[in-house]
Enzyme design. Structure first.
Site, PDB file in Angstrom:
ATOM      1  N   ASP A 228       0.874  -1.163   0.000  1.00 24.63           N
ATOM      2  CA  ASP A 228       0.000   0.000   0.000  1.00 24.63           C
ATOM      3  C   ASP A 228       0.924   1.228   0.000  1.00 24.63           C
ATOM      4  O   ASP A 228       2.108   1.133   0.354  1.00 24.63           O
ATOM      5  CB  ASP A 228      -0.942   0.005   1.209  1.00 24.63           C
ATOM      6  CG  ASP A 228      -2.139   0.938   0.961  1.00 24.63           C
ATOM      7  OD1 ASP A 228      -2.055   1.778   0.035  1.00 24.63           O
ATOM      8  OD2 ASP A 228      -3.131   0.851   1.698  1.00 24.63           O
TER       9      ASP A 228
HETATM   10  C1  BGC Z   1      -4.921   3.380   0.056  1.00 20.47           C
HETATM   11  C2  BGC Z   1      -4.985   2.411  -1.131  1.00 20.47           C
HETATM   12  C3  BGC Z   1      -4.737   3.164  -2.403  1.00 20.47           C
HETATM   13  C4  BGC Z   1      -3.394   3.855  -2.316  1.00 20.47           C
HETATM   14  C5  BGC Z   1      -3.034   4.649  -3.560  1.00 20.47           C
HETATM   15  C6  BGC Z   1      -3.663   4.204   0.042  1.00 20.47           C
HETATM   16  O1  BGC Z   1      -3.728   5.214   1.006  1.00 20.47           O
HETATM   17  O2  BGC Z   1      -5.008   2.662   1.259  1.00 20.47           O
HETATM   18  O3  BGC Z   1      -6.222   1.767  -1.163  1.00 20.47           O
HETATM   19  O4  BGC Z   1      -4.808   2.280  -3.490  1.00 20.47           O
HETATM   20  O5  BGC Z   1      -3.419   4.769  -1.221  1.00 20.47           O
HETATM   21  O6  BGC Z   1      -3.801   5.786  -3.657  1.00 20.47           O
END
Ligand code: BGC
Length: 741
Positions: A228
């Site tokens: 993530d």
């Molecule tokens: C989120 C993800 C997301 C990623 C990219 C993170 O803060 O938890 O779900 O895909 O950011 O934006």
């Protein structure tokens, strides 16, 4: 399962290391013949940022179709629909040059207060896994990879980058991992995104058990594990544990750490190769799948609207007040009618190509519509004045259509709610409108569950419109006027009160620790086990027609249980019924929920028409995680199967005998007498030894004392029996060796 890629064969160590972290916010590194690829959010639309990037949905993004977020889409209970939306997303991603779309989210709705519930499908792992797998299959058929997220145990937003989800393995396997396993095994996603949090103390990104032993070795995952955004705490530990791609790029800082560690032996070259190969293979696969695509935005909007229509659940319809005749004089009240809430806030926030506004749509379907805003979600206007205006509008109308729900400020990625109540001014508005005596139809827009007891006691009809994406306004108007027959059903229980929810005492985290103390009992599993009253049960949803169930037939087969039930449309309109199958095993050797959803399907029927709905209740879904053997186990014996219109509306029940996995008892020093006696093969070998040593276990002696001797003895381990001396050879048998029976 490490793949070797010819493309990495001639790379230097530094080049290999550089493949394992992003080049920028959304792109991977291009190295030699390996191209850079673009990843972007996800999941219910494309959040394609032209310049720069952020993971909180703050910056702008290019227009894209906003399909219903998972909280809405799941209410359609349709794998076919999820697949078609996946395909449409794949077309939009291809057209934009995106190779990996960051979704779907298949975490479970453990607690209604969790801030990101709008992005997840359900409280139920079987439903979440089936919808997620269909979505991924549709997306990847277009040559765009999925990133199933957030792996794993990320069921709250509070302290999400540090907190440790404390879960026992059975709960983890049977609930939280189950949807991921289904998606990985059935749909083979190109990537899996590991979560921010720790699991039992170890960050997901550094969790070797999770990323390597389970995901790759057990489930056979052969794609890329991506972090993530910002989830990596210790780069070296992460690569060693099984993380392939760290996102976003951080200007080479992580590469430098990994390179130094690889050079001095703290990071194994095998791990560096694994990550480099995986990323290279992904990039090459994505490039090979690139194609020219033109997006038909009109068609995608129509699909968004169709999906929204199937996702609306009719919770209540007293005296058949809905649908409304177009001549009725209608007071439309509530800010959401004019400024619809149709998606959640944060990384998934899409810039829609257009938005159907409920009020405008209602004006085209009804002859006499008056509007009053009723409340604001940002306290920008005088609440009392808005209420007074709404009351006057309601008093002139024959029916009030009242839009209630949660605003973007009240729920979002990044924080959890501390209540499940509707905002106070909305509750007050409902009360004053009820006092006018004009019948009220409530339309609800929100991502996480809100307490509905006050609404259910006041409104004549309730539409659970969740978050429906850009076509929601038209879909709601179609249902209100009867141009569409509602067919959605709830995918999360609506409790009577917050104190009833399973994780009430264990939510959110405390000192960066979240105890999953309710274990296997979340959602309907909990409310049924405790026999708690709920306002609306999991799986509930009405229709403008009625359905009768008959002739449940069950048969065991190699793959599980085939369940078939005949469904008849007994009303006067065409309609779709979602048929649910719940399974229980009251005599199970282990503690289990009373009944659990194990399969579902939907049937669309004309008035008077009947059809047989047949579902395979998969063997893997019937099994439980046996902690003793460290294995999935299907118990032999009778299983209760219920064909149901909701988790609390069971129409027919039956039972079927299943031949399960024969697991021989491993006899060891800690095996108890009770376990031996329950296993005929072990009893045959062991009991004579005991009898010889002790002169016989005289159960009859207990009888004379009025005691159940065998129950008293049952918990004694064999090694302790041996300690009483004269064990007739038992000690020798147990000495260092385990016998299988
Ligand atoms: C989120 C993800 C997301 C990623 C990219 C993170 O803060 O938890 O779900 O895909 O950011 O934006």
């Amino acid at each position: 399962m490490t793949k070797t890629s010819p493309a990495t064969a001639d790379l230097t160590l530094a080049e290999k290391v550089s493949l394992a972290s992003g080049a920028s916010f959304w792109k991977t590194e291009a190295v030699g013949a390996i191209p850079a690829i673009h990843l972007t959010d996800g999941p219910h639309g494309l959040r394609m940022q032209a310049d720069g990037g952020d993971h909180l949905g703050l910056g702008g993004s290019l227009p894209a179709t906003c399909f219903p977020p998972a909280a809405g889409l799941s209410q359609a209970w349709s794998t076919a629909l999820a697949g078609r939306i996946g395909e449409a997303l794949g077309r939009e991603a291809q057209a934009a040059g995106v190779s990996v779309l960051l979704g779907p989210g298949v975490n479970l709705k453990r607690d209604p207060r969790a801030g990101r519930n709008f992005e997840y499908f359900s409280e139920d792992p079987i439903l979440s896994g089936a919808l997620g797998a269909a979505w991924v299959t549709g997306l990847q058929a277009q040559g765009v990879g999925a990133s199933v997220k957030h792996f794993v145990a990320n069921e709250s937003e509070d302290d999400r980058m540090r907190s440790s989800s404390e879960i026992d393995e059975r709960t983890l396997r049977e609930l939280y991992l189950r949807p991921f396993q289904r998606v990985v095994e059935d749909a083979r996603p190109w990537t899996v995104m590991c979560s921010y949090n720790r699991i039992n103390g170890v960050y997901a990104a550094e969790n070797h058990w999770l990323l390597t032993r389970l995901l790759r070795d057990e489930w056979g995952f052969d794609g890329v594990v991506v972090s993530d955004w910002g989830a990596v705490d210790d780069k070296v530990a992460a690569v060693e544990a099984g993380l392939d791609l760290e996102m976003p790029g951080n200007g080479g800082a992580s590469d430098a750490l990994a390179l130094a560690a690889a050079e001095d032996g703290r990071l194994s070259l095998a791990a560096v190769d694994r990550a480099a190969n995986a990323v290279a293979e992904l990039a090459l696969r994505a490039r090979a799948a690139r194609r020219e695509v033109t997006v038909d935005h009109e068609a995608h909007h129509a699909l968004a609207r169709e999906a929204a229509s199937q996702s609306i659940a009719l919770l209540k319809n007293e005296d058949g007040i809905l649908p409304l005749a177009r001549e009725r004089r209608i007071a439309v009240i509530g800010e959401f009618a004019e400024q619809p809430r149709y998606q959640g806030g944060g990384s998934s926030h899409v810039n829609p190509t257009r938005v159907d506004v409920p009020l405008e749509e209602l004006r085209t379907r009804f002859d006499r519509v008056e509007f009053a805003r009723g409340f604001t979600t940002d306290d920008s206007l005088d609440a009392a004045a808005l209420r007074a205006e709404a009351v006057a509008t309601a008093a002139r109308a024959e029916v009030v259509v009242l839009f209630l729900g949660l605003g973007a400020r009240q729920e979002s990625e990044g924080f959890d709610r501390d209540t499940i109540e509707l905002p106070a001014d909305q509750r007050e508005l409902l009360d004053v409108l009820a006092a006018t005596g004009t019948p009220i139809v409530v339309v609800l827009s929100h991502g996480g569950v809100v307490r509905l007891a006050p609404v259910a006691g006041t409104a004549r009809a309730i539409l659970a419109a969740a978050l429906l994406g850009q076509g929601g306004g038209a879909a709601i108007a179609d249902v209100l006027v009867g141009a569409a027959n509602p067919s959605g059903k709830l995918t999360e229980t609506v409790p009577e009160r917050i104190e009833d929810v399973p994780a009430y005492l264990n939510f959110p985290s405390e000192n960066s620790r979240i105890l999953y103390g309710e274990g296997l009992h979340i959602g309907h599993r909990w409310y049924d086990a405790r026999d708690l009253a709920v306002t609306y049960p999991f799986g509930h949803g009405l229709s403008y027609t009625t359905f009768a169930y008959s002739g449940l037939e069950l048969a065991a087969c190699d793959d599980g249980i085939t369940a078939a039930v005949r469904v008849t449309n007994t009303g006067t309109r065409a309609g779709r019924e979602i048929v649910q199958f719940y399974v229980g095993k009251p005599d199970s050797a282990v503690r289990r929920p009373v009944r659990e959803l194990k399969g579902f399907t939907d049937v669309t029927l004309q008035p008077g028409e009947s059809v047989t709905a047949t579902v395979l209740l998969r063997r893997a879904d019937l099994a439980y995680w046996d902690l003793r053997n460290g294995a999935w186990t299907l118990e032999t014996g009778e299983y209760e199967v219920h064909a149901a219109a909701s988790s609390r509306d069971i129409r027919l029940s039956g039972s079927v005998a299943v031949v399960g996995d024969e697991r021989p008892l491993i006899v060891s020093r800690s095996t108890t007498l009770g376990e031996i006696m329950a296993d005929p093969a072990a009893a045959e070998t062991i009991l004579p030894l005991l009898a010889a040593g002790t002169g016989g276990v005289d159960a009859a002696a207990g009888d004379t004392l009025g005691m159940d001797m065998m129950r008293m003895l049952a918990s004694i381990p064999l090694a302790r029996v041996a300690q009483f001396g004269g064990d007739g050879g038992l000690s020798a048998l147990l000495d260092g060796t385990a016998a299988e029976h």
